[in-house]
Design a protein around this motif. Structure first.
Motif, PDB file in Angstrom:
ATOM      1  N   UNK A  39      -1.416   8.327  -5.318  1.00 50.95           N
ATOM      2  CA  UNK A  39      -0.399   7.314  -5.075  1.00 50.95           C
ATOM      3  C   UNK A  39      -0.701   6.592  -3.763  1.00 50.95           C
ATOM      4  N   UNK A  40      -0.814   5.293  -3.851  1.00 53.24           N
ATOM      5  CA  UNK A  40      -0.982   4.436  -2.679  1.00 53.24           C
ATOM      6  C   UNK A  40       0.373   3.808  -2.372  1.00 53.24           C
ATOM      7  N   UNK A  41       0.741   3.753  -1.099  1.00 50.89           N
ATOM      8  CA  UNK A  41       2.002   3.152  -0.681  1.00 50.89           C
ATOM      9  C   UNK A  41       1.701   1.849   0.041  1.00 50.89           C
ATOM     10  N   UNK A  42       2.290   0.768  -0.451  1.00 48.20           N
ATOM     11  CA  UNK A  42       2.125  -0.558   0.143  1.00 48.20           C
ATOM     12  C   UNK A  42       3.508  -1.027   0.589  1.00 48.20           C
TER      13      UNK A  42
ATOM     14  N   UNK B  60       2.968   2.389  -5.156  1.00 50.59           N
ATOM     15  CA  UNK B  60       4.384   2.189  -4.863  1.00 50.59           C
ATOM     16  C   UNK B  60       4.462   1.036  -3.879  1.00 50.59           C
ATOM     17  N   UNK B  61       5.260   0.047  -4.221  1.00 46.56           N
ATOM     18  CA  UNK B  61       5.510  -1.092  -3.341  1.00 46.56           C
ATOM     19  C   UNK B  61       6.886  -0.918  -2.716  1.00 46.56           C
ATOM     20  N   UNK B  62       6.945  -0.900  -1.396  1.00 42.99           N
ATOM     21  CA  UNK B  62       8.227  -0.857  -0.694  1.00 42.99           C
ATOM     22  C   UNK B  62       8.504  -2.257  -0.165  1.00 42.99           C
TER      23      UNK B  62
ATOM     24  N   UNK C  25       8.600   0.361  -7.502  1.00 40.20           N
ATOM     25  CA  UNK C  25       9.084  -0.399  -6.350  1.00 40.20           C
ATOM     26  C   UNK C  25      10.236   0.353  -5.708  1.00 40.20           C
ATOM     27  N   UNK C  26      10.258   0.323  -4.373  1.00 41.01           N
ATOM     28  CA  UNK C  26      11.413   0.799  -3.618  1.00 41.01           C
ATOM     29  C   UNK C  26      11.923  -0.393  -2.821  1.00 41.01           C
TER      30      UNK C  26
ATOM     31  N   UNK D  21       7.212   8.762   0.088  1.00 39.79           N
ATOM     32  CA  UNK D  21       6.369   8.192  -0.972  1.00 39.79           C
ATOM     33  C   UNK D  21       4.908   8.546  -0.776  1.00 39.79           C
ATOM     34  N   UNK D  22       4.510   8.731   0.475  1.00 41.94           N
ATOM     35  CA  UNK D  22       3.103   9.029   0.767  1.00 41.94           C
ATOM     36  C   UNK D  22       2.810  10.494   0.996  1.00 41.94           C
ATOM     37  N   UNK D  23       3.735  11.370   0.606  1.00 40.29           N
ATOM     38  CA  UNK D  23       3.536  12.795   0.844  1.00 40.29           C
ATOM     39  C   UNK D  23       2.229  13.289   0.227  1.00 40.29           C
TER      40      UNK D  23
END
Length: 150
Positions: free
Chosen positions: A34-37, A4-6, A55-56, A26-28
């Protein structure tokens, strides 16, 4: 692992709170793989989008529109990403002092032009950030991440 890209423009304490809660959702730990960037809108590139599975987008509503930084992001990635990122799941949060309608409409229009697919209703926060707003951002992050979770 899914990513997931924020992409955000965080110019105030309010937008910073919304970013942090969205990132937390997103990182729960409840979601696997799931990796959050996180990238500031002025630093995010087409390569970041190509590497993302969702994307967020986060922006303040400035003078009835999305931030110039988020608009710059769209300007730089639009044509490179136009064909290769169709159906990319996305979510949106917006903070405004009195109205965010124009900002939401603009982001949805550009994301629609890219062929991106919204996976949740935009989180729109007007004025002071409340606990309910923070919970909605957490849910937004978790919902977008859940769409790509293994």
């Amino acid at each position: 692992m899914s990513r997931v890209l924020i992409v955000h423009h965080t110019a105030s304490p309010a937008t910073h709170e919304l970013l942090e809660k969205t990132r937390e959702g997103a990182g729960t730990d409840e979601l696997d793989g799931v990796e959050v960037v996180t990238r500031a809108a002025l630093q995010a590139t087409a390569s970041d989008v190509f590497a993302a599975d969702a994307v967020i987008l986060g922006t303040p509503a400035n003078i009835g529109y999305m931030s110039g930084a988020l608009k710059h992001f769209f300007d730089t990635i639009y044509y490179p990403c136009l064909e290769e990122t169709r159906r990319l799941p996305y979510g949106l949060y917006v903070h405004g002092n009195d109205d965010a309608t124009g900002a939401v409409r603009a982001v949805e229009s550009i994301a629609g032009g890219l062929g991106w697919s919204p996976v949740a209703a935009p989180v729109v926060v007007i004025g002071a950030v409340t606990r309910t707003d923070l919970e909605a951002c957490w849910e937004l992050g978790a919902t977008v991440a859940a769409t790509i979770s293994s």
